[in-house]
Motif scaffolding. Structure first.
Motif, PDB file in Angstrom:
ATOM      1  N   SER A   1     -21.595   3.403  53.689  1.00 26.78           N
ATOM      2  CA  SER A   1     -21.795   4.258  54.862  1.00 26.78           C
ATOM      3  C   SER A   1     -23.235   4.723  54.990  1.00 26.78           C
ATOM      4  CB  SER A   1     -20.893   5.485  54.749  1.00 26.78           C
ATOM      5  OG  SER A   1     -21.328   6.283  53.659  1.00 26.78           O
ATOM      6  N   GLY A   2     -24.006   4.580  53.909  1.00 29.41           N
ATOM      7  CA  GLY A   2     -25.372   5.085  53.926  1.00 29.41           C
ATOM      8  C   GLY A   2     -25.501   6.385  53.149  1.00 29.41           C
ATOM      9  N   HIS A   3     -24.344   7.014  52.836  1.00 36.94           N
ATOM     10  CA  HIS A   3     -24.380   8.252  52.064  1.00 36.94           C
ATOM     11  C   HIS A   3     -24.672   7.942  50.604  1.00 36.94           C
ATOM     12  CE1 HIS A   3     -23.321  12.085  50.378  1.00 36.94           C
ATOM     13  NE2 HIS A   3     -22.338  11.540  49.682  1.00 36.94           N
ATOM     14  N   ASN A   4     -25.474   8.782  50.001  1.00 38.70           N
ATOM     15  CA  ASN A   4     -25.739   8.599  48.575  1.00 38.70           C
ATOM     16  C   ASN A   4     -25.425   9.889  47.826  1.00 38.70           C
ATOM     17  OD1 ASN A   4     -26.629   7.835  46.069  1.00 38.70           O
ATOM     18  ND2 ASN A   4     -28.533   6.931  46.808  1.00 38.70           N
ATOM     19  N   PRO A   5     -24.346   9.863  47.030  1.00 38.73           N
ATOM     20  CA  PRO A   5     -23.975  11.094  46.319  1.00 38.73           C
ATOM     21  C   PRO A   5     -25.019  11.531  45.301  1.00 38.73           C
ATOM     22  CG  PRO A   5     -22.592   9.265  45.631  1.00 38.73           C
ATOM     23  CD  PRO A   5     -23.406   8.777  46.776  1.00 38.73           C
ATOM     24  N   ARG A   6     -25.812  10.614  44.795  1.00 39.72           N
ATOM     25  CA  ARG A   6     -26.904  11.031  43.900  1.00 39.72           C
ATOM     26  C   ARG A   6     -28.218  10.769  44.610  1.00 39.72           C
ATOM     27  NH1 ARG A   6     -24.858   7.755  39.052  1.00 39.72           N
ATOM     28  NH2 ARG A   6     -22.766   8.623  38.913  1.00 39.72           N
ATOM     29  N   GLU A   7     -28.604  11.767  45.374  1.00 40.38           N
ATOM     30  CA  GLU A   7     -29.719  11.579  46.285  1.00 40.38           C
ATOM     31  C   GLU A   7     -31.065  11.684  45.570  1.00 40.38           C
ATOM     32  OE1 GLU A   7     -29.208  14.277  49.483  1.00 40.38           O
ATOM     33  OE2 GLU A   7     -30.834  13.370  50.649  1.00 40.38           O
ATOM     34  N   TYR A   8     -31.132  12.586  44.596  1.00 42.36           N
ATOM     35  CA  TYR A   8     -32.417  12.841  43.943  1.00 42.36           C
ATOM     36  C   TYR A   8     -32.433  12.311  42.521  1.00 42.36           C
ATOM     37  CZ  TYR A   8     -33.006  15.943  47.879  1.00 42.36           C
ATOM     38  OH  TYR A   8     -33.098  16.441  49.147  1.00 42.36           O
ATOM     39  N   GLN A   9     -33.646  12.104  42.035  1.00 42.49           N
ATOM     40  CA  GLN A   9     -33.803  11.539  40.703  1.00 42.49           C
ATOM     41  C   GLN A   9     -33.202  12.456  39.635  1.00 42.49           C
ATOM     42  OE1 GLN A   9     -34.866   8.509  41.010  1.00 42.49           O
ATOM     43  NE2 GLN A   9     -34.489   8.079  38.870  1.00 42.49           N
ATOM     44  N   GLY A  10     -33.254  13.759  39.878  1.00 39.62           N
ATOM     45  CA  GLY A  10     -32.692  14.708  38.922  1.00 39.62           C
ATOM     46  C   GLY A  10     -31.203  14.485  38.725  1.00 39.62           C
ATOM     47  N   GLN A  11     -30.511  14.161  39.810  1.00 39.77           N
ATOM     48  CA  GLN A  11     -29.062  13.919  39.719  1.00 39.77           C
ATOM     49  C   GLN A  11     -28.792  12.648  38.922  1.00 39.77           C
ATOM     50  OE1 GLN A  11     -28.737  13.952  44.002  1.00 39.77           O
ATOM     51  NE2 GLN A  11     -27.435  15.773  43.925  1.00 39.77           N
TER      52      GLN A  11
ATOM     53  N   ALA B   1     -36.492  19.083  34.956  1.00 40.29           N
ATOM     54  CA  ALA B   1     -36.828  18.356  33.737  1.00 40.29           C
ATOM     55  C   ALA B   1     -37.271  16.931  34.018  1.00 40.29           C
ATOM     56  CB  ALA B   1     -35.642  18.354  32.790  1.00 40.29           C
ATOM     57  N   SER B   2     -36.817  16.382  35.141  1.00 40.32           N
ATOM     58  CA  SER B   2     -37.109  14.969  35.369  1.00 40.32           C
ATOM     59  C   SER B   2     -38.041  14.757  36.559  1.00 40.32           C
ATOM     60  CB  SER B   2     -35.819  14.192  35.567  1.00 40.32           C
ATOM     61  OG  SER B   2     -35.165  14.672  36.715  1.00 40.32           O
ATOM     62  N   MET B   3     -38.849  15.756  36.867  1.00 39.42           N
ATOM     63  CA  MET B   3     -39.812  15.598  37.963  1.00 39.42           C
ATOM     64  C   MET B   3     -40.704  14.371  37.750  1.00 39.42           C
ATOM     65  SD  MET B   3     -39.837  17.562  40.518  1.00 39.42           S
ATOM     66  CE  MET B   3     -41.210  18.384  41.276  1.00 39.42           C
ATOM     67  N   ASN B   4     -41.080  14.123  36.511  1.00 38.09           N
ATOM     68  CA  ASN B   4     -41.962  13.007  36.196  1.00 38.09           C
ATOM     69  C   ASN B   4     -41.345  11.662  36.505  1.00 38.09           C
ATOM     70  OD1 ASN B   4     -43.477  14.953  35.071  1.00 38.09           O
ATOM     71  ND2 ASN B   4     -43.741  13.953  33.097  1.00 38.09           N
ATOM     72  N   CYS B   5     -40.026  11.579  36.404  1.00 41.32           N
ATOM     73  CA  CYS B   5     -39.328  10.291  36.461  1.00 41.32           C
ATOM     74  C   CYS B   5     -39.698   9.548  37.731  1.00 41.32           C
ATOM     75  CB  CYS B   5     -37.825  10.520  36.400  1.00 41.32           C
ATOM     76  SG  CYS B   5     -36.876   9.020  36.530  1.00 41.32           S
ATOM     77  N   ILE B   6     -40.133   8.285  37.578  1.00 46.07           N
ATOM     78  CA  ILE B   6     -40.524   7.524  38.764  1.00 46.07           C
ATOM     79  C   ILE B   6     -39.380   6.654  39.273  1.00 46.07           C
ATOM     80  CG2 ILE B   6     -43.009   7.521  38.316  1.00 46.07           C
ATOM     81  CD1 ILE B   6     -42.670   4.720  37.142  1.00 46.07           C
ATOM     82  N   GLY B   7     -38.253   6.670  38.564  1.00 47.22           N
ATOM     83  CA  GLY B   7     -37.088   5.943  39.048  1.00 47.22           C
ATOM     84  C   GLY B   7     -37.098   4.456  38.756  1.00 47.22           C
ATOM     85  N   CYS B   8     -37.777   4.047  37.714  1.00 45.56           N
ATOM     86  CA  CYS B   8     -37.650   2.657  37.272  1.00 45.56           C
ATOM     87  C   CYS B   8     -36.483   2.630  36.278  1.00 45.56           C
ATOM     88  CB  CYS B   8     -38.929   2.158  36.621  1.00 45.56           C
ATOM     89  SG  CYS B   8     -39.310   2.859  35.008  1.00 45.56           S
ATOM     90  N   ALA B   9     -36.182   1.477  35.738  1.00 48.42           N
ATOM     91  CA  ALA B   9     -35.016   1.397  34.864  1.00 48.42           C
ATOM     92  C   ALA B   9     -35.408   1.115  33.433  1.00 48.42           C
ATOM     93  CB  ALA B   9     -34.075   0.329  35.383  1.00 48.42           C
ATOM     94  N   THR B  10     -36.656   1.402  33.085  1.00 47.19           N
ATOM     95  CA  THR B  10     -37.113   1.069  31.743  1.00 47.19           C
ATOM     96  C   THR B  10     -36.263   1.725  30.665  1.00 47.19           C
ATOM     97  OG1 THR B  10     -39.344   0.845  32.605  1.00 47.19           O
ATOM     98  CG2 THR B  10     -39.127   1.064  30.240  1.00 47.19           C
ATOM     99  N   CYS B  11     -35.914   3.003  30.866  1.00 49.81           N
ATOM    100  CA  CYS B  11     -35.134   3.699  29.841  1.00 49.81           C
ATOM    101  C   CYS B  11     -33.765   3.055  29.656  1.00 49.81           C
ATOM    102  CB  CYS B  11     -34.994   5.174  30.189  1.00 49.81           C
ATOM    103  SG  CYS B  11     -34.422   5.513  31.848  1.00 49.81           S
TER     104      CYS B  11
END
Lengths: 341, 248
Positions: free
Chosen positions: A279-289, A229-239
């Motif tokens: 540590s460098g780990h990111n539990p929410r790796e993708y924009q969908g998460q 559903a969020s493939m389009n999301c470019i990951g800015c914070a406008t929303c």
């Protein structure tokens, strides 16, 4: 609790005079009723600014700092600010996020500003593109959302609904310009009725039951649907930055030589940095998460914690998104599964 | 000239031959032209060859989720083509990763650029302090949502300098100083690279005229170092004949 609202009528010219008087007294009048950008019309930033000083420090010796706290004052502030022309949804949003800042450890930065401000909203005449406040804000809370609610009586005067006594104290003798007329209640009821029954803008063909939506999002935690559903999301914070209820913030220290300031800045779950561990780990790796988190927080986590939905249906996240991500479209896509919950 | 039907048939053919796993294109969703990701033959219908979308599709090529889908096809305008060419030049993309399907309807950008040229001239004629006031007025609205960075195909750093906080290079707070550092930092990193697609300006929720800054800078770099040479790379190439006048 029965709401004891009183109704008044005031001419536009005497309201302008009242504002001028208050300005002379040194109080702030903020008029949002004019044509501003969608973003600037949200009154969130007036209570929870994009950046705010928390304290000042000065490093005096190795490992020793002098701290000058700022704004930690917990006395109730006298009202010195009047916001005119907010949207009902934005005023209601202040009530929604109130408990975050007001319960438990009190956030004086928000609460002091809220206590010192009267919010006067104007009833909308019609729904804008992607507006869906009628689906979310309970009807009983609608006219009760702001301290004062205005609606146009005729060309020269306003009908006013006052939900508390704060404005009487604020305007003092000037409040005599407000002429009490409790028959105006009908006008408000009629306008609200009209707004709630008006055709939804084209975008909305379906809005799920909030309980079912909550269950659906929780159940699909590990599902692919959010990624799709969020493939389009470019990951800015406008929303999130334009959202009247989004309230995440980050604390940073910014310094010059030995003097520095600690600041409270907006932060957003749409950023990958938001959950990045040391540590460098990111539990929410993708924009969908990250999108899943936004929906979860709005419709599930917040409901569990504060018994409110952290969305007021203002539609800004849909209107302002540069990539056309649309929350309502997602719900429509999931319609069959949600209705089965 | 191929018709839209022929192009769609071509895409279906590519799917059938399993040459691609996805097509990135624009769709028209209730009047809003926005990016669409087609993974299935039955969705090819969605693709709209009306390329009036305000975003640059090449920006998705930097995303980890999309990179997993390589090789993919993309319906491109001249703007996307220039971006992809730049990404290949800067070793961010391999030629075989993206299959380009050229949209016949080329997006006419001349209109807004002409209007902006007048504004650029006006800014050049201003005194330094007037120009500074102009940018102050605009940058004070910046809320640091980083929509400009995210919508830009050329901002592909895994870890943006603005996100680094040990030490802090750019103040993250949305005050004037932080906003100036951020917007100038981004502009400098676009020097001579910006292809002037306008995606950042269109994405900005605070309506900051970012393209003015980028285009003014492209102009300066072109004047100082010559028009961009497809074989050379402005940020890393150096010649002793370069303009050194800005060194004190």
């Amino acid at each position: 609790m029965t709401i004891t609202a009183s109704f008044y009528k005031i001419t536009k010219s005497s309201l302008a005079t009242l504002f001028a008087e208050q300005k002379q007294k040194g109080n702030t009048i903020i008029d949002l009723s004019g044509n501003g950008s969608d973003l600037s019309k949200s009154c969130k930033a007036l209570f929870f600014p994009a950046t705010e000083k928390v304290l000042e420090y000065k490093i005096v010796d190795k490992g020793v700092a002098e701290v000058k706290p700022d704004n930690f004052n917990d006395e109730t502030k006298a009202v010195n600010r009047f916001i005119f022309g907010a949207n009902i949804c934005d005023a209601y949003a202040l009530k929604v996020v109130g408990p975050v800042f007001g319960e438990g450890p009190v956030d004086r930065f928000f609460i002091n500003k809220r206590e010192a401000t009267i919010v006067a909203a104007i009833l909308c005449d019609n729904k804008k593109n992607a507006c869906f406040c009628d689906q979310i804000i309970p009807r009983s809370d609608y006219s009760n959302a702001a301290d004062l609610v205005f609606t146009e009586f005729d060309e020269n005067s306003w009908a006013v609904r006052s939900n508390n006594n704060r404005s009487i104290d604020f305007f003092g003798n000037g409040f005599l310009h407000f002429i009490e007329d409790n028959t105006l209640k009908e006008l408000f009821d009629k306008k609200e009725e009209k707004l709630f029954n008006s055709e939804n803008p084209e975008e909305i063909n379906y809005f799920p039951k909030l309980e079912a939506l909550k269950k659906f999002i929780e159940k699909n935690f590990n599902s692919e649907i959010f990624n799709d559903a969020s493939m389009n999301c470019i990951g800015c914070a406008t929303c999130t930055y334009s959202c009247p209820t989004c309230h995440c913030f980050d604390i940073v220290d910014e310094k010059k030589y030995y003097n520095g300031e600690r600041r409270k800045n907006w932060d957003s779950c749409a950023f990958s940095l938001f959950t990045l561990h040391a540590s460098g780990h990111n539990p929410r790796e993708y924009q969908g998460q990250r999108w899943r988190q936004r929906l979860l927080h709005k419709f599930s986590i917040y409901k569990d914690r504060f018994d409110k939905i952290a969305c007021v249906g203002c539609g800004r996240c849909i209107r302002l998104c540069p990539a056309g991500v649309n929350m309502l479209e997602m719900f429509e896509k999931w319609k069959i599964s949600i209705d089965h919950m | 000239m191929k018709t839209i039907e022929q192009q769609k048939a071509e895409i279906v053919h590519l799917f059938e031959q399993k040459k691609i796993s996805m097509v990135v294109a624009f769709e028209n969703y209730r009047g809003i032209v926005r990016p669409v990701f087609v993974k299935d033959i039955k969705d090819v219908e969605k693709i709209s060859f009306d390329m009036s979308g305000k975003q640059n599709l090449a920006t998705y090529l930097k995303r980890a989720e999309i990179k997993k889908q390589f090789p993919l096809a993309m319906v491109v305008r001249p703007t996307e083509k220039s971006s992809i060419a730049l990404l290949i030049k800067e070793n961010q993309l391999k030629v075989e990763d993206v299959l380009l399907i050229e949209s016949m309807v080329s997006q006419d950008q001349i209109e807004w650029k002409k209007a902006q040229d007048i504004e650029i001239d006006r800014l050049w004629k201003m005194s330094f302090s007037e120009r500074m006031d102009f940018w102050k007025k605009n940058f004070q609205n910046c809320i640091r949502c980083y929509a400009c960075r995210q919508s830009c195909p050329h901002c592909y750093c895994q870890y943006c300098k603005a996100d680094k906080n040990q030490p802090t290079w750019v103040e993250r707070s949305a005050h004037l100083q932080g906003n100036f550092s951020w917007n100038f930092l981004r502009a400098f990193h676009q020097a001579g690279r910006c292809i002037e697609c306008g995606a950042c300006e269109n994405a900005c929720p605070a309506n900051i005229p970012l393209m003015l800054l980028n285009r003014m800078q492209n102009k300066i770099t072109a004047e100082s170092f010559g028009e961009s040479d497809p074989k050379k790379y402005l940020l890393s190439d150096w010649s002793k004949d370069d303009d050194n006048s800005f060194f004190l």
